[in-house]
Design an enzyme around this catalytic site. Structure first.
Site, PDB file in Angstrom:
ATOM      1  N   ARG A 235       0.824  -1.205   0.000  1.00  0.00           N
ATOM      2  CA  ARG A 235       0.000   0.000   0.000  1.00  0.00           C
ATOM      3  C   ARG A 235       0.870   1.270   0.000  1.00  0.00           C
ATOM      4  O   ARG A 235       0.531   2.254   0.668  1.00  0.00           O
ATOM      5  CB  ARG A 235      -0.968   0.019   1.198  1.00  0.00           C
ATOM      6  CG  ARG A 235      -1.794  -1.262   1.382  1.00  0.00           C
ATOM      7  CD  ARG A 235      -3.025  -1.333   0.524  1.00  0.00           C
ATOM      8  NE  ARG A 235      -4.070  -0.392   0.843  1.00  0.00           N
ATOM      9  CZ  ARG A 235      -5.227  -0.718   1.422  1.00  0.00           C
ATOM     10  NH1 ARG A 235      -5.481  -1.946   1.794  1.00  0.00           N
ATOM     11  NH2 ARG A 235      -6.139   0.185   1.621  1.00  0.00           N
TER      12      ARG A 235
ATOM     13  N   ARG B 289      -3.435   7.264   0.810  1.00  0.00           N
ATOM     14  CA  ARG B 289      -3.841   8.519   1.464  1.00  0.00           C
ATOM     15  C   ARG B 289      -2.799   9.182   2.336  1.00  0.00           C
ATOM     16  O   ARG B 289      -2.953  10.344   2.688  1.00  0.00           O
ATOM     17  CB  ARG B 289      -5.130   8.268   2.274  1.00  0.00           C
ATOM     18  CG  ARG B 289      -6.356   8.138   1.396  1.00  0.00           C
ATOM     19  CD  ARG B 289      -7.560   7.674   2.184  1.00  0.00           C
ATOM     20  NE  ARG B 289      -7.385   6.293   2.576  1.00  0.00           N
ATOM     21  CZ  ARG B 289      -8.317   5.551   3.175  1.00  0.00           C
ATOM     22  NH1 ARG B 289      -9.479   6.078   3.491  1.00  0.00           N
ATOM     23  NH2 ARG B 289      -8.093   4.302   3.478  1.00  0.00           N
TER      24      ARG B 289
ATOM     25  N   ARG C  28      -6.958  11.907  -5.879  1.00  0.00           N
ATOM     26  CA  ARG C  28      -8.154  11.218  -5.371  1.00  0.00           C
ATOM     27  C   ARG C  28      -9.342  12.172  -5.339  1.00  0.00           C
ATOM     28  O   ARG C  28     -10.464  11.808  -5.706  1.00  0.00           O
ATOM     29  CB  ARG C  28      -7.844  10.692  -3.969  1.00  0.00           C
ATOM     30  CG  ARG C  28      -8.978  10.096  -3.213  1.00  0.00           C
ATOM     31  CD  ARG C  28      -9.323   8.710  -3.734  1.00  0.00           C
ATOM     32  NE  ARG C  28     -10.302   8.063  -2.856  1.00  0.00           N
ATOM     33  CZ  ARG C  28     -11.574   8.415  -2.785  1.00  0.00           C
ATOM     34  NH1 ARG C  28     -12.037   9.389  -3.557  1.00  0.00           N
ATOM     35  NH2 ARG C  28     -12.393   7.801  -1.962  1.00  0.00           N
TER      36      ARG C  28
ATOM     37  N   ASP D 183      -7.443  -2.424  -6.733  1.00  0.00           N
ATOM     38  CA  ASP D 183      -7.916  -2.980  -5.475  1.00  0.00           C
ATOM     39  C   ASP D 183      -8.181  -4.462  -5.671  1.00  0.00           C
ATOM     40  O   ASP D 183      -8.385  -4.917  -6.796  1.00  0.00           O
ATOM     41  CB  ASP D 183      -9.188  -2.275  -5.002  1.00  0.00           C
ATOM     42  CG  ASP D 183      -9.406  -2.522  -3.520  1.00  0.00           C
ATOM     43  OD1 ASP D 183      -8.739  -1.866  -2.704  1.00  0.00           O
ATOM     44  OD2 ASP D 183     -10.216  -3.410  -3.181  1.00  0.00           O
TER      45      ASP D 183
ATOM     46  N   TYR E 159     -15.310 -10.726   1.862  1.00  0.00           N
ATOM     47  CA  TYR E 159     -15.910  -9.420   1.533  1.00  0.00           C
ATOM     48  C   TYR E 159     -17.262  -9.586   0.837  1.00  0.00           C
ATOM     49  O   TYR E 159     -18.197  -8.824   1.077  1.00  0.00           O
ATOM     50  CB  TYR E 159     -14.960  -8.594   0.651  1.00  0.00           C
ATOM     51  CG  TYR E 159     -13.844  -7.962   1.456  1.00  0.00           C
ATOM     52  CD1 TYR E 159     -14.059  -6.778   2.175  1.00  0.00           C
ATOM     53  CD2 TYR E 159     -12.587  -8.545   1.522  1.00  0.00           C
ATOM     54  CE1 TYR E 159     -13.048  -6.214   2.929  1.00  0.00           C
ATOM     55  CE2 TYR E 159     -11.569  -7.981   2.274  1.00  0.00           C
ATOM     56  CZ  TYR E 159     -11.800  -6.816   2.974  1.00  0.00           C
ATOM     57  OH  TYR E 159     -10.810  -6.254   3.733  1.00  0.00           O
TER      58      TYR E 159
END
Ligand SMILES: Cc1c2[nH]c(c1CCC(=O)O)Cc1[nH]c(c(CCC(=O)O)c1C)Cc1[nH]c(c(CCC(=O)O)c1C)Cc1[nH]c(c(C)c1CCC(=O)O)C2
Length: 348
Positions: free
Chosen positions: A26, A30, A39, A76, A152
């Site tokens: 990652r 952010r 973003r 993702d 998920y």
């Protein structure tokens, strides 16, 4: 494309390298102000991941700041369930959600097995990024493990207990295996597509492998990662390294090392010398600094990096990484320090 820096690939082949290569899970995201800017321009996450020019830009952002030895395509793991028709979106502060989660086992038989072309935006982002990198470092492709995607899809997002997904394993094992098999089949196609688009290696994120007992791990997670490793080999891509990262599954490191994969991600709850014993030098190891170390004072980071390097011993086959991903509240300055420490302490 001729690579100018192939340390990561050489380490995966367990060849001797002049120093230990480093990249961070990652590494785009952010915690970087330049990411937050793109973003915001994109509006939502899927627009960002789904627009090759923007995905390429944020993939390369961390490399402009830090001398990392690999890039990982910005995307993702949930793109596959999205391509199966579940309708992925991200709810502010809550994480991923599906418009059509799996609520009834009867839905599973109807789910399509997407082809790589159904995820063309990922293929396009990879070819554009490889072209833009121009051989600077290898580009890593990735996918989620079938079990992690399963959780998920059944929980409709993250979970602490995995109550619904585990209940399904025990109450409806046939339907569970059918879904896991469909996910494995589509992941094989997806990763082969990524390799054909220019990815130099691929990593499977089994983020929730550690939620299963060792026996259930073999039945419901390992078996389907084996199907992925075999599928890539059988299609003639056996030279492309495959890295499996089952977080929290150190009990199963030996079994993971016997899948025929080239490398294993290791989380921070085991020392690398013990992980080496469990894997018998059959595979390269990637890891395993506790990501929370990035919250520590500078000298602590330096020493913790050295400890990880020392615990592997000065031998071929180590790729430095965190034991899990970067967090949004981490400071970029600490990452610079970490990367520098890896290079200084591993110089041979
Ligand atoms: C479990 C998992 C997911 N996605 C991923 C995993 C496996 C790795 C792990 O265990 O951490 C994998 C992933 N997700 C992302 C990458 C990018 C490549 C990289 O730099 O490593 C990778 C490798 C970007 C992303 N994927 C996501 C973000 C943040 C979204 C944003 O910018 O709004 C990024 C940078 C979204 C995402 N996607 C997922 C979650 C839990 C979230 C966070 C939701 C939130 O906190 O809002 C599912």
């Amino acid at each position: 494309m001729e690579l100018k820096n192939d340390l990561y690939l050489r380490a995966l082949r367990r060849e001797a390298t002049e120093r230990t290569p480093v990249w961070l899970m990652r590494q785009a995201g952010r915690y970087l102000p330049e990411y937050r800017k793109v973003r915001a321009k994109a509006g939502d996450f899927m627009t960002l991941a789904g627009t090759p020019e923007m995905a390429c830009e944020v993939t390369i952002q961390p490399l402009e700041r830090f001398p990392l030895d690999a890039a990982i395509i910005f995307s993702d793991i949930l793109t596959i369930p999205d391509a199966m028709g579940l309708g992925l979106h991200f709810v502010q502060g809550e994480g991923p959600r599906f418009a059509e989660p799996i609520t009834d086992v009867a839905q599973i038989g109807q789910l399509p097995i997407p082809d790589a072309e159904d995820l063309q935006y990922v293929m396009d982002a990879i070819s554009l990024t490889v072209k833009t990198l121009n051989g600077r470092v290898p580009l890593i492709g990735f996918a989620g493990s079938p079990w992690t995607l399963f959780t998920y899809m059944i929980e409709n997002g993250g979970s602490k207990t995995f109550a619904k997904s585990k209940a399904m394993l025990y109450k409806n094992p046939e339907a569970a295996h059918q879904l896991l098999d469909k996910l494995a089949q589509s992941t094989v196609k997806y990763l082969i597509g990524q390799i054909q688009s220019g990815a130099s290696a691929v990593q499977v994120f089994d983020s929730w492998g550690g939620a299963l007992s060792p026996a259930d791990f073999k039945t419901f997670s390992l078996r389907y990662m084996q199907q992925i490793v075999d599928g890539i080999k059988d299609a003639g891509y056996g030279d492309t390294p495959v890295v499996l990262f089952s977080k929290g599954a150190n009990q199963s490191l030996t079994a993971l090392s016997e899948t025929g994969c080239h490398g294993l991600g290791v989380d921070w709850t085991i020392n690398l010398d013990d992980a080496l014993k469990l894997t018998g030098g059959q595979v390269a190891l990637q890891g395993n600094l506790d990501p929370a170390t990035l919250y520590a004072p500078d000298d602590h980071i330096d020493q913790a990096v050295k400890q990880v390097l020392d615990s592997y011993g000065n031998q071929p086959g180590h790729i430095f990484n965190l034991g899990h991903g970067m967090q949004p509240d981490m400071e970029p300055e600490k990452v610079a320090l970490l990367v520098d420490a890896v290079k200084r302490h591993s110089q041979r």
